[in-house]
Design an enzyme around this catalytic site. Structure first.
Site, PDB file in Angstrom:
ATOM      1  CB  ALA A  65      -1.194  -0.170   1.274  1.00  0.00           C
ATOM      2  N   GLY A 109       0.761  -5.067   1.094  1.00  0.00           N
ATOM      3  CA  GLY A 109      -0.563  -5.061   0.138  1.00  0.00           C
ATOM      4  C   GLY A 109      -0.209  -5.784  -1.213  1.00  0.00           C
ATOM      5  CD  GLU A 112      -2.037  -7.761   3.089  1.00  0.00           C
ATOM      6  OE1 GLU A 112      -1.435  -6.776   3.003  1.00  0.00           O
ATOM      7  OE2 GLU A 112      -2.673  -8.113   4.109  1.00  0.00           O
ATOM      8  CD  GLU A 132       1.513  -5.534   5.607  1.00  0.00           C
ATOM      9  OE1 GLU A 132       2.227  -6.410   5.714  1.00  0.00           O
ATOM     10  OE2 GLU A 132       0.635  -5.724   4.788  1.00  0.00           O
TER      11      GLU A 132
HETATM   12  C1  HXC Z   1       5.057   4.320  -1.057  1.00  0.00           C
HETATM   13  C2  HXC Z   1       6.963   3.478  -1.840  1.00  0.00           C
HETATM   14  C3  HXC Z   1       6.654   2.127  -1.329  1.00  0.00           C
HETATM   15  C4  HXC Z   1       5.527   2.178  -0.696  1.00  0.00           C
HETATM   16  C5  HXC Z   1       8.672   2.057  -2.126  1.00  0.00           C
HETATM   17  N1  HXC Z   1       8.302   3.311  -2.484  1.00  0.00           N
HETATM   18  N2  HXC Z   1       7.680   1.446  -1.629  1.00  0.00           N
HETATM   19  N3  HXC Z   1       6.325   4.547  -1.662  1.00  0.00           N
HETATM   20  N4  HXC Z   1       4.662   3.167  -0.498  1.00  0.00           N
HETATM   21  N5  HXC Z   1       5.054   0.872  -0.227  1.00  0.00           N
HETATM   22  C6  HXC Z   1       8.782   4.455  -3.333  1.00  0.00           C
HETATM   23  C7  HXC Z   1      10.187   4.987  -2.464  1.00  0.00           C
HETATM   24  O1  HXC Z   1       9.624   5.757  -1.354  1.00  0.00           O
HETATM   25  C8  HXC Z   1      11.003   5.537  -3.544  1.00  0.00           C
HETATM   26  O2  HXC Z   1      10.488   6.604  -3.795  1.00  0.00           O
HETATM   27  C9  HXC Z   1      10.654   4.559  -4.377  1.00  0.00           C
HETATM   28  O3  HXC Z   1       9.577   3.695  -4.228  1.00  0.00           O
HETATM   29  C10 HXC Z   1      11.785   3.495  -4.714  1.00  0.00           C
HETATM   30  O4  HXC Z   1      11.971   2.909  -3.331  1.00  0.00           O
HETATM   31  P1  HXC Z   1      13.317   2.820  -2.845  1.00  0.00           P
HETATM   32  O5  HXC Z   1      12.940   2.513  -1.287  1.00  0.00           O
HETATM   33  O6  HXC Z   1      14.282   3.890  -3.140  1.00  0.00           O
HETATM   34  O7  HXC Z   1      14.014   1.320  -3.475  1.00  0.00           O
HETATM   35  P2  HXC Z   1      14.839   0.228  -2.670  1.00  0.00           P
HETATM   36  O8  HXC Z   1      16.066   0.944  -1.823  1.00  0.00           O
HETATM   37  O9  HXC Z   1      15.095  -0.509  -3.956  1.00  0.00           O
HETATM   38  O10 HXC Z   1      13.946  -0.448  -1.815  1.00  0.00           O
HETATM   39  C11 HXC Z   1      12.993  -1.115  -2.154  1.00  0.00           C
HETATM   40  C12 HXC Z   1      12.022  -1.514  -1.048  1.00  0.00           C
HETATM   41  C13 HXC Z   1      11.680  -0.174  -0.081  1.00  0.00           C
HETATM   42  C14 HXC Z   1      12.858  -2.604  -0.201  1.00  0.00           C
HETATM   43  C15 HXC Z   1      10.844  -2.261  -1.614  1.00  0.00           C
HETATM   44  O11 HXC Z   1      11.238   0.697  -0.822  1.00  0.00           O
HETATM   45  C16 HXC Z   1      10.459  -0.640   0.752  1.00  0.00           C
HETATM   46  O12 HXC Z   1      10.993  -1.090   1.802  1.00  0.00           O
HETATM   47  N6  HXC Z   1       9.338  -0.341   0.633  1.00  0.00           N
HETATM   48  C17 HXC Z   1       8.177  -0.226   1.696  1.00  0.00           C
HETATM   49  C18 HXC Z   1       7.821  -1.752   1.839  1.00  0.00           C
HETATM   50  C19 HXC Z   1       6.589  -1.868   2.654  1.00  0.00           C
HETATM   51  O13 HXC Z   1       6.939  -1.552   3.853  1.00  0.00           O
HETATM   52  N7  HXC Z   1       5.639  -2.381   2.344  1.00  0.00           N
HETATM   53  C20 HXC Z   1       4.290  -2.444   2.882  1.00  0.00           C
HETATM   54  C21 HXC Z   1       3.452  -1.068   3.071  1.00  0.00           C
HETATM   55  S1  HXC Z   1       2.095  -1.199   4.220  1.00  0.00           S
HETATM   56  P3  HXC Z   1      11.333   8.063  -4.052  1.00  0.00           P
HETATM   57  O14 HXC Z   1      10.454   9.118  -3.966  1.00  0.00           O
HETATM   58  O15 HXC Z   1      12.075   8.174  -2.449  1.00  0.00           O
HETATM   59  O16 HXC Z   1      12.245   7.780  -5.130  1.00  0.00           O
HETATM   60  C22 HXC Z   1       0.853  -2.351   3.449  1.00  0.00           C
HETATM   61  C23 HXC Z   1      -0.294  -2.422   4.263  1.00  0.00           C
HETATM   62  C24 HXC Z   1      -1.469  -3.031   3.299  1.00  0.00           C
HETATM   63  O17 HXC Z   1       1.145  -2.765   2.294  1.00  0.00           O
HETATM   64  C25 HXC Z   1      -2.511  -3.479   4.025  1.00  0.00           C
HETATM   65  C26 HXC Z   1      -3.530  -2.302   4.758  1.00  0.00           C
HETATM   66  C27 HXC Z   1      -3.173  -1.649   6.068  1.00  0.00           C
END
Ligand code: HXC
Length: 258
Positions: A65, A109, A112, A132
């Site tokens: 998400a 997400g 999921e 998460e």
């Molecule tokens: C918003 C995101 C994102 C996310 C990545 N980006 N994941 N933006 N939401 N979930 C964005 C980063 O901010 C960054 O933007 C660009 O994408 C590239 O990501 P990087 O982090 O620079 O890439 P990298 O170093 O290769 O790392 C990849 C990664 C990391 C390991 C996947 O991005 C990461 O940990 N992302 C979050 C993963 C996460 O926590 N997902 C769960 C979300 S909660 P900029 O602008 O800086 O270039 C969820 C809840 C669902 O899903 C259920 C309902 C509650």
């Protein structure tokens, strides 16, 4: 003009939806989930489509998400906006087979969403996690419910509580995915599989999907009863008679999807 958050195309009887926010690793925001839902419903309503593929790009199926969008929301925003239920669950309303073709990150997400599909094909580059907990959130798009049903409580608890990442081989071993293919072959394999499925009788596919899903919603006795009635109903279908007749005549069946 802003690019569409999903790209939609067809290949024969297969509908293909590509998640298209590559700069954000396909982070799933409302615009994307609305567009995905609309594309899914349009393919589901189209009699020329027999199966649907959802895919991302080489680096990400979807990294979860959209955290930037969620960061400022409060309880009333998500409660009154019916977050997740409103548009993420559209995929569960689709009656045709839906295949997730996953390369790279399928996190939170994104994982999921893949779990909500009927079949998951993983590239060897795929990475699955429910991180998460790192945000002090929980896998709230079905993760705490679908993952234990898919891979069992022990491994689901491990993934949900520790945010552990599975590579494609582990995901395959645990039963989270149906098969693993080389990354460069992912799209071709997914489209081939979808084309095989879409070549079968559509009402048979819909009945099979509904029956398998019933296994998650009912006791064994109820599920078997449901399956039996679905099977009996096949005898009312022109395609089932064509399928059996074609076998006896040693020819390929010609299905009318009736
Ligand atoms: C918003 C995101 C994102 C996310 C990545 N980006 N994941 N933006 N939401 N979930 C964005 C980063 O901010 C960054 O933007 C660009 O994408 C590239 O990501 P990087 O982090 O620079 O890439 P990298 O170093 O290769 O790392 C990849 C990664 C990391 C390991 C996947 O991005 C990461 O940990 N992302 C979050 C993963 C996460 O926590 N997902 C769960 C979300 S909660 P900029 O602008 O800086 O270039 C969820 C809840 C669902 O899903 C259920 C309902 C509650």
């Amino acid at each position: 003009m802003q690019e569409s958050p999903v790209l939609v195309e067809t290949s024969g009887r297969v509908g293909i939806i590509t998640l298209n926010r590559p700069e954000q690793l396909n982070a799933l925001n409302d615009a994307l989930m609305d567009a995905l839902g609309n594309a899914l419903l349009a393919f589901d309503a189209d009699p020329a489509i027999g199966a649907i593929v959802i895919t991302g790009n080489d680096k990400a199926f979807a990294a979860g998400a959209d955290i930037a969008a969620m960061a400022d929301w409060d309880y009333m925003d998500v409660y009154q906006g019916d977050f997740i239920t409103r548009n993420w669950e559209t995929v569960r309303r689709v009656r045709k087979p839906v295949i997730a073709a996953v390369a790279g990150f399928a996190l939170g997400g994104g994982c999921e969403l893949a779990l909500s599909c009927d079949i998951v094909i993983a590239a060897d580059s795929a990475r699955f996690a429910l991180p998460e907990v790192k945000l002090a959130m929980l896998p709230g798009a079905g993760g705490t419910q679908r993952l234990p049903r898919a891979i069992g409580k022990a491994k689901a608890m491990d993934m949900c509580l520790s945010a552990r990442t599975l590579d494609a081989t582990e995901a395959d071993r645990y039963g989270l995915v149906s098969r693993v293919v080389p990354a460069e072959a992912l799209r071709k394999e997914a489209l081939n599989l979808a084309a095989v499925i879409a070549g079968y009788s559509l009402p048979a596919l819909m009945a099979i999907k509904e029956s398998v899903n019933r296994a998650y919603e009912s006791s064994l006795a109820e599920g078997i009863g449901f399956e039996r009635r679905q099977m009996h109903a096949r005898f009312a279908s022109a395609d089932a008679h064509e399928g059996m007749q074609a076998f006896l005549e040693k020819r390929k069946p010609v299905f009318q999807h009736r």
